[in-house]
Design a protein around this motif. Structure first.
Motif, short mmCIF file in Angstrom:
data_model
loop_
_atom_site.label_atom_id
_atom_site.label_comp_id
_atom_site.label_asym_id
_atom_site.label_seq_id
_atom_site.Cartn_x
_atom_site.Cartn_y
_atom_site.Cartn_z
N VAL A 151 -7.46 -12.30 -1.32
CA VAL A 151 -7.50 -10.90 -0.87
C VAL A 151 -8.95 -10.44 -0.83
O VAL A 151 -9.67 -10.52 -1.82
CB VAL A 151 -6.69 -9.99 -1.81
CG1 VAL A 151 -6.83 -8.54 -1.39
CG2 VAL A 151 -5.22 -10.41 -1.82
N ASP A 152 -9.41 -10.00 0.34
CA ASP A 152 -10.81 -9.60 0.52
C ASP A 152 -10.86 -8.44 1.51
O ASP A 152 -11.06 -8.64 2.70
CB ASP A 152 -11.65 -10.78 1.01
CG ASP A 152 -13.14 -10.47 1.01
OD1 ASP A 152 -13.51 -9.31 0.77
OD2 ASP A 152 -13.94 -11.40 1.27
N TYR A 153 -10.68 -7.23 1.00
CA TYR A 153 -10.70 -6.07 1.87
C TYR A 153 -12.09 -5.83 2.45
O TYR A 153 -12.24 -5.43 3.61
CB TYR A 153 -10.24 -4.82 1.11
CG TYR A 153 -8.75 -4.68 1.05
CD1 TYR A 153 -8.06 -3.95 2.01
CD2 TYR A 153 -8.01 -5.28 0.03
CE1 TYR A 153 -6.69 -3.81 1.96
CE2 TYR A 153 -6.63 -5.14 -0.04
CZ TYR A 153 -5.97 -4.41 0.94
OH TYR A 153 -4.61 -4.28 0.90
N ALA A 154 -13.12 -6.08 1.66
CA ALA A 154 -14.49 -5.79 2.10
C ALA A 154 -14.84 -6.57 3.36
O ALA A 154 -15.50 -6.04 4.27
CB ALA A 154 -15.48 -6.11 0.99
N ARG A 191 -13.76 2.64 -3.09
CA ARG A 191 -12.66 1.98 -3.78
C ARG A 191 -12.32 0.66 -3.06
O ARG A 191 -13.08 0.18 -2.24
CB ARG A 191 -11.44 2.89 -3.91
CG ARG A 191 -11.78 4.24 -4.56
CD ARG A 191 -10.54 4.99 -4.97
NE ARG A 191 -9.51 5.07 -3.93
CZ ARG A 191 -8.28 5.47 -4.16
NH1 ARG A 191 -7.91 5.80 -5.39
NH2 ARG A 191 -7.41 5.53 -3.18
N THR A 192 -11.19 0.08 -3.37
CA THR A 192 -10.87 -1.25 -2.86
C THR A 192 -10.63 -1.27 -1.37
O THR A 192 -11.14 -2.15 -0.65
CB THR A 192 -9.63 -1.81 -3.59
OG1 THR A 192 -9.89 -1.88 -4.98
CG2 THR A 192 -9.29 -3.21 -3.06
N GLY A 229 0.81 -1.21 0.00
CA GLY A 229 0.00 0.00 0.00
C GLY A 229 0.84 1.26 0.00
O GLY A 229 2.05 1.23 -0.21
N GLY A 230 0.16 2.39 0.23
CA GLY A 230 0.77 3.69 0.06
C GLY A 230 1.23 4.35 1.35
O GLY A 230 1.09 3.81 2.45
N SER A 251 -6.37 1.45 3.99
CA SER A 251 -5.95 0.22 4.67
C SER A 251 -5.03 -0.61 3.79
O SER A 251 -4.93 -0.40 2.59
CB SER A 251 -7.18 -0.60 5.08
OG SER A 251 -8.00 -0.89 3.97
N ALA A 252 -4.35 -1.54 4.42
CA ALA A 252 -3.44 -2.45 3.74
C ALA A 252 -3.48 -3.78 4.46
O ALA A 252 -3.99 -3.88 5.59
CB ALA A 252 -2.03 -1.88 3.72
#
Length: 315
Positions: A93-96, A117-118, A71-72, A131-132
């Protein structure tokens, strides 16, 4: 789900604390809240110098910390609340899935938050959380920011307007988004401490364990802090390979600075400038560590009266 209290505001300790919990609590879901004094936190695959203006951070005495997730780049201060959610994963990968419980808890305390967004949470079109994630051995560490009453002017200056395109890298680049503070959108005011207490109460099911680290465990966190998160090898040595070139005017004469770096070590370095001893510059830079303190010493040797100005050309 359990929580482990962490009252430290030291960013190096806090990232070590988070890693320690991730590595040592394997059979419970965990939710953590923590805060840092002013600092910049970069993703594991980022070039620090591309993302922030390092000389300015040195003057402001704002440290840079590299986290273990991707991430950033983000700016933290005591108006920002960080959360960590550790749970099982099937490897996808499941951010939600990780963000939804946080969003529901925010709704319950009066924050009109929505997924955006994601990996972001926003109020309207303005971001309040990024988040990351990091996955390991069937577990996912999902962590994010929650801008409650952060100094957005400093955030904007440090992480938005100081991107340096002189650095050409395949490392992760940060996105630029419009942001807002949660406190500006509450029907009833609350302090950042009240916000944390209410959020934790909503995230933890009734009867959930609220733990403290033992002195031995705290000592292990301190060891990890000192050996990893405060080390040059982790912070600067992990910088992805890059090339750098910048031209302009220094001390009234044309200047071009070029170098490349791999694993944090500079090579193919040259400064073309009549105001600088070019041979001395090449000898000092080639083989040097990518490191603000080391670069500052080189600048003082090359241009004692204009070391700060030269530093702006090297980073």
């Amino acid at each position: 789900m359990i929580t482990v209290y962490n009252r430290s505001h030291d960013p190096f300790y806090n990232l070590a604390f988070e890693e320690y919990i991730f590595e040592h609590i394997q059979d419970e879901d965990v939710f953590l809240l923590w805060q840092n004094t002013p600092c910049v936190v970069v993703g594991s695959h980022q070039n620090i110098c591309r993302e922030v203006h390092v000389p300015s951070l040195r003057k402001l005495q704002i440290p840079v910390v590299r986290r273990s997730s991707g991430g950033g780049t983000v700016y933290h201060d005591l108006g920002n609340v960080n959360y960590t959610y550790i749970t099982g994963t099937d490897g996808m990968v499941d951010y939600a899935r990780c963000m939804q419980p946080v969003i529901e808890a925010l709704h319950a305390i009066g924050v009109p938050a929505e997924k955006n967004r994601t990996c972001d949470i926003a109020i309207g079109a303005q971001k309040i959380s990024g988040s990351a994630q990091r996955m390991c051995r069937g577990r996912v560490l999902h962590h994010g920011t929650l801008l409650f009453s952060s100094d957005l002017a400093v955030l904007d200056q440090i992480t938005t307007h100081r991107k340096n395109d002189c650095f050409q890298t395949k490392g992760t680049l940060s996105d630029i988004c419009s942001v807002t503070n949660i406190c500006d959108h509450l029907a009833q005011p609350m302090t950042v401490e009240e916000f944390q207490e209410r959020l934790l109460d909503k995230m933890l099911p009734p009867g959930s364990a609220r733990l403290e680290l033992t002195q031995r465990e705290q000592a292990e966190v301190c060891r990890l802090r000192d050996e990893k998160y405060r080390s040059w090898e982790w912070t600067w040595g992990m910088t992805p390979a890059f090339s750098y070139e910048k031209s302009g005017t220094f001390a009234g004469t044309p200047i071009t600075v070029r170098y490349r770096a791999k694993k944090g070590i500079v090579f193919d370095a040259a400064i073309d400038c009549a105001a600088i001893d070019e041979a001395q510059a090449a000898a000092a830079l080639n083989g040097a560590r990518l490191d603000p303190e080391g670069f500052s010493a080189i600048c003082r040797a090359l241009a004692p009266e204009q070391a700060d100005a030269l530093m702006d050309w090297l980073l």
